[in-house]
Design a protein around this motif. Structure first.
Motif, short mmCIF file in Angstrom:
data_model
loop_
_atom_site.label_atom_id
_atom_site.label_comp_id
_atom_site.label_asym_id
_atom_site.label_seq_id
_atom_site.Cartn_x
_atom_site.Cartn_y
_atom_site.Cartn_z
N ASP A 139 90.93 16.93 77.08
CA ASP A 139 91.65 18.23 77.37
C ASP A 139 91.01 18.78 78.69
O ASP A 139 90.14 19.28 78.81
CB ASP A 139 91.04 19.19 76.24
CG ASP A 139 91.76 20.35 76.33
OD1 ASP A 139 92.66 20.63 77.08
OD2 ASP A 139 91.33 21.35 75.73
N MET A 203 96.46 16.88 76.39
CA MET A 203 95.73 16.01 75.61
C MET A 203 96.59 15.15 74.83
O MET A 203 97.49 15.20 73.92
CB MET A 203 95.04 17.16 74.19
CG MET A 203 94.36 18.32 74.84
SD MET A 203 93.76 19.13 73.50
CE MET A 203 92.78 18.49 72.48
N SER A 206 93.59 11.65 71.98
CA SER A 206 92.69 12.53 71.09
C SER A 206 92.19 11.00 70.18
O SER A 206 93.08 10.13 69.91
CB SER A 206 93.56 13.27 69.91
OG SER A 206 93.84 14.38 70.87
N ALA A 264 94.76 18.63 68.48
CA ALA A 264 93.40 19.21 68.95
C ALA A 264 92.28 19.30 67.56
O ALA A 264 91.91 18.50 67.04
CB ALA A 264 93.63 20.56 69.57
N TYR A 288 87.06 18.98 70.65
CA TYR A 288 87.89 19.81 71.30
C TYR A 288 86.81 20.93 71.86
O TYR A 288 86.07 21.44 71.27
CB TYR A 288 88.75 20.33 70.58
CG TYR A 288 89.85 21.35 70.78
CD1 TYR A 288 90.63 21.14 71.97
CD2 TYR A 288 89.54 22.52 70.15
CE1 TYR A 288 91.36 22.12 72.64
CE2 TYR A 288 90.43 23.72 70.79
CZ TYR A 288 91.52 23.48 71.79
OH TYR A 288 92.00 24.57 72.26
#
Length: 319
Positions: A139, A203, A206, A264, A288
């Motif tokens: 992020d 993002m 992940s 997230a 995150y």
């Protein structure tokens, strides 16, 4: 992704065919859509190693600058200068747009690829800033690096699309979408109407990933869905970050928007594990907005698939 507003893969040929079919079936949803002209060459595979090399550079920048790349901090400007250097060398016309947020100077980076109809602009963008608590590699180094490598692929291919291509990296997203909002507000009404579509990537690597597509402009959404269908990867509509990233100011201004997201702080469900693998009950990104959002906080498969999806959308929507 802003907190308080929160706001080589198999099946490539199949994905290309499905996207082509969708372009015939979906007409006129994206602003300025024109009758199809001569088909462009298929979008290239985006080497995930190249994307990861950019992430390594962003990590090094953060490490050398207090552990972050946040708005108003030296790590942010160094990140922007890294991106700009790559784009300038590749033949883009770049400019830095300055603004102020929370008493600190911030910057957006805009890169235009020469040629194409400037009355029909396709934009792809991502926020480049991290939070102050970490280096922000997922992020949003992930989106920033993938958009950069897609732009460099445009240069390598000497792409000559019908529409004009513009890429952007936004500052101060983590403070409430400040940079992208400044950009949109600075545009004259006529310039806003010339943007056929804005694609946002916040993002996309992940570590416990999902495959989420923004539920916004139908033509953009279906292009992304078609790409993943060609890979045999199911998608879900993105809800966790809706309105919490840099597409929101464009959408509010009437620009068609779309994008991708891998999740997230929400936990992955058992049903999602059945579709995508991973670990149920664990956040899509357990790091995150944390100091552990480093280069080890990236799922290579998700980063690879989403980087390729960005390129397919840029090629498809700009022809």
């Amino acid at each position: 992704m802003a907190p308080h507003m929160k706001l080589s893969v198999p099946g490539r040929a199949t994905a290309t065919a499905v996207v082509a079919a969708v372009s015939l079936l979906v007409g006129g949803s994206m602003a300025g859509a024109a009758p199809a002209g001569p088909a462009l060459a298929a979008a290239p595979d985006i080497p995930v190693a190249n994307v990861k090399a950019h992430l390594t550079q962003l990590q090094s920048i953060a490490t050398a600058n207090g552990g972050n790349r946040a708005h108003g901090r030296p790590g942010y400007r160094a990140s922007l200068d890294y991106m700009k250097g790559k784009l300038d060398a590749a033949g883009f016309t770049t400019r830095i747009q300055q603004f102020t947020a929370s008493g600190r100077v911030g910057y957006n980076l805009i890169a235009d690829w020469p040629g194409g109809d400037t009355g029909q602009v396709v934009m792809a963008g991502s926020h480049l800033d991290s939070v102050s608590s970490g280096p922000g590699i997922n992020d949003n180094g992930s989106g920033s690096a993938a958009v950069l490598e897609t732009a460099l692929a445009v240069s390598r291919a000497n792409l000559q699309p019908t529409k004009h291509l513009r890429f952007a990296w936004w500052g101060a997203e983590e403070l409430g979408l400040v940079g992208s909002r400044h950009y949109v507000n600075s545009l004259a009404t006529g310039d806003r109407s010339r943007i056929s579509g804005y694609l946002n990537f916040d993002m996309i690597g992940s570590p416990n990933p999902g495959y989420f597509v923004y539920d916004d402009d139908p033509a953009i959404e279906k292009t992304f869905q078609a790409y993943f269908t060609g890979l045999g990867v199911p998608t879900e509509i993105e809800t966790e970050g809706d309105g919490r990233s840099d597409h929101a100011p464009f959408k509010s201004a009437g620009v068609p928007v779309g994008g991708l997201f891998t999740g997230a702080s929400r936990a992955k469900t058992a049903a999602q594990v059945t579709k995508w693998g991973g670990t149920a009950g664990l956040a899509f990104d357990r790091c995150y907005h944390s100091s552990c959002d480093t280069t080890t906080n990236i799922n290579d498969t998700a980063l690879d698939r989403n980087s390729d999806a960005i390129a397919y959308a840029v090629w498809e929507l700009s022809e």
